[in-house]
Design a protein around this motif. Structure first.
Motif, mmCIF file in Angstrom:
data_model
loop_
_atom_site.group_PDB
_atom_site.id
_atom_site.type_symbol
_atom_site.label_atom_id
_atom_site.label_comp_id
_atom_site.label_asym_id
_atom_site.label_seq_id
_atom_site.Cartn_x
_atom_site.Cartn_y
_atom_site.Cartn_z
ATOM 1 N N THR A 130 34.879 26.147 -32.035
ATOM 2 C CA THR A 130 34.208 26.388 -30.750
ATOM 3 C C THR A 130 35.052 25.804 -29.625
ATOM 4 N N SER A 131 35.004 26.468 -28.476
ATOM 5 C CA SER A 131 35.715 25.984 -27.292
ATOM 6 C C SER A 131 34.753 25.952 -26.120
ATOM 7 N N ASN A 132 34.867 24.902 -25.304
ATOM 8 C CA ASN A 132 34.001 24.832 -24.117
ATOM 9 C C ASN A 132 34.688 25.488 -22.925
ATOM 10 N N GLN A 142 31.268 34.374 -33.806
ATOM 11 C CA GLN A 142 31.830 33.039 -33.924
ATOM 12 C C GLN A 142 33.140 33.077 -34.719
ATOM 13 N N GLN A 159 27.326 34.327 -38.961
ATOM 14 C CA GLN A 159 28.085 33.742 -37.851
ATOM 15 C C GLN A 159 29.182 34.688 -37.371
ATOM 16 N N LYS A 207 38.846 22.561 -27.734
ATOM 17 C CA LYS A 207 38.503 23.248 -28.981
ATOM 18 C C LYS A 207 38.152 22.247 -30.085
#
Length: 439
Positions: free
Chosen positions: A60-62, A38, A33, A67
């Protein structure tokens, strides 16, 4: 208690020996990862100087900056330790908030309730329903019991502890599975582990099987990076193969030999009237018929096909568990029992290399034959094992304002999408919707 960031070595030592360990919470997958860019963090919780919990968090953030901190199949800890659960999750939530996450996700790798091979509940063996309630009381919202295809929560697992050898292993399977294993071996199906040089063979078969059966598979680059960044024991991209010309020649040779035997037996029966020979005629005739059917079945595969990859499955080996992550059989070659060969071959690998659990992983269609996936469940059941239902996913807001705002926006977006869909299909609109569209 104290929250600490762990070194790779300390995390690996804790995770490898933990009864809840999995390939998801492994150092090997962590390295992979990281190589993919990541954001990964290894943490531990110390109590009195001793490490009592650990895990890997992936952030993870969109596109709008929302987040998520996700500790999939973790944290690893003793959930029966009532004095530890609350402080551990509170420290986790506090840390996730310090990393500007809006929500924390956890999914303990523990059973919800024990089940047998038919999926029947056995709370007298193990029952973690109180833990679900405890986590909900700590601010987590349970995400339900439906099959989760991203973070698998329904599995079928075979325990290998106490199995002495391959003969005991195969005798623990049902007749149909044993027969398929032996037929594949007799027909010359063999296994091969994909390398960077042979990855195309694996991926082409995986993609074909996925497209035919409708399961989601990763892009080729994903598997290439797995091979480059993990060991060949952790990542096993396995193929079942058969050499078509050799198979045809072998069946033809066996057919000719049994045909000669049959002719001799028939002649002896005519000359002696032996009942014993007559019974033998029936057995050999069945063999001849079987070989003739086999040759008929492969007429569509000319010798120019050469070596065919009939099935491809991605396996992961970590801790005490060997897991079948994803894969399947190419429909054109289903006759050769490629998936059966792969399961059997990797089960032998698990037995011979000290893995105590063989995890068939995602399993659904357990409740009845009319459910999607029931055939796959019955196939796995033939190898022996039990249905395993995990506790599931839990989500806690660690930034309540961001969490609430994001969900409100998603709800509005969903409503808007529904309206737009209705506008594209006015015949399906209610009367008020039609009036709005008209004006």
């Amino acid at each position: 208690m104290e929250f600490v960031i762990l070194s790779d070595a300390d995390f690996e030592t804790f995770a490898k020996g933990h009864p809840q360990g999995s390939f998801i919470q492994s150092m090997e997958l962590t390295r992979f990862q990281r190589a993919r860019g990541q954001e990964v963090e290894l943490f531990g919780i110390n109590r009195g100087g001793s490490l009592i919990a650990a895990g890997k968090i992936v952030y993870t953030s969109n596109r709008v900056g929302y987040k998520v901190a996700d500790c999939a199949k973790g944290p690893l800890m003793d959930y029966s330790d009532a004095a530890a659960v609350r402080p551990v999750v509170e420290l986790l939530k506090k840390h996730a908030a310090s990393k500007k996450a809006a929500e924390l996700r956890i999914s303990p790798n523990v059973k919800y309730i024990a089940r047998d091979e038919d999926g029947a509940e056995h709370p007298e063996i193990e029952d973690n329903r109180p833990l679900l309630k405890e986590l909900e009381g700590l601010g987590f919202k349970h995400q339900g019991f439906d099959m989760n295809f991203a973070n698998i929560n329904w599995m079928f697992i075979k325990t290998l502890d106490g199995v002495a050898d391959s003969e005991e292993l195969i005798m623990g399977m049902n007749y149909r599975t044993r027969k398929a294993i032996r037929k594949a071996e007799k027909n010359g199906v063999y296994l091969e582990q994909a390398t960077l040089e042979t990855l195309d063979d694996f991926y082409d078969a995986l993609k074909t099987a996925g497209d035919e059966k409708g399961f989601t598979y990763r892009e080729r680059e994903y598997y290439e990076q797995l091979l480059r960044n993990t060991s060949d024991e952790f990542t096993k991209l396995m193929m079942a193969k058969i050499n078509i010309p050799e198979y045809r020649a072998s069946i033809t040779e066996r057919l000719e030999a049994e045909s000669r035997t049959l002719a001799d037996l028939k002649r002896e029966v005519e000359e002696t009237g032996s009942k014993k020979k007559a019974n033998r005629v029936k057995v050999v005739q069945d063999l001849v018929d079987s070989y003739e059917r086999s040759l008929k079945d492969i007429e569509r595969f000319p010798d120019s096909v050469g070596v065919a990859t009939v099935a491809a499955i991605h396996f992961a080996c970590s801790g005490d568990e060997l897991t079948c992550v994803i894969g399947g059989t190419v429909q054109d070659y289903i006759y050769f029992n490629g998936a059966t060969s792969l399961y059997w071959g990797m089960m032998l690998h698990a037995l011979n290399n000290g893995y105590s659990k063989y995890n068939f992983y995602g399993t659904f269609g357990i409740q009845g034959q009319d459910e999607t996936g029931h055939g796959g469940y019955e196939f796995k059941k033939g190898f022996g094992g039990e249905v395993v239902q995990l506790l599931g996913d839990f989500v806690a807001p660690v930034s309540p304002v961001k969490y609430a705002a994001y969900r409100a926006v998603r709800k509005l977006a969903g409503a808007a999408q529904t309206v737009l869909g209705n506008l594209r299909n006015p015949g399906q609109l209610p009367v008020i919707g039609k009036l709005l569209k008209r004006n």
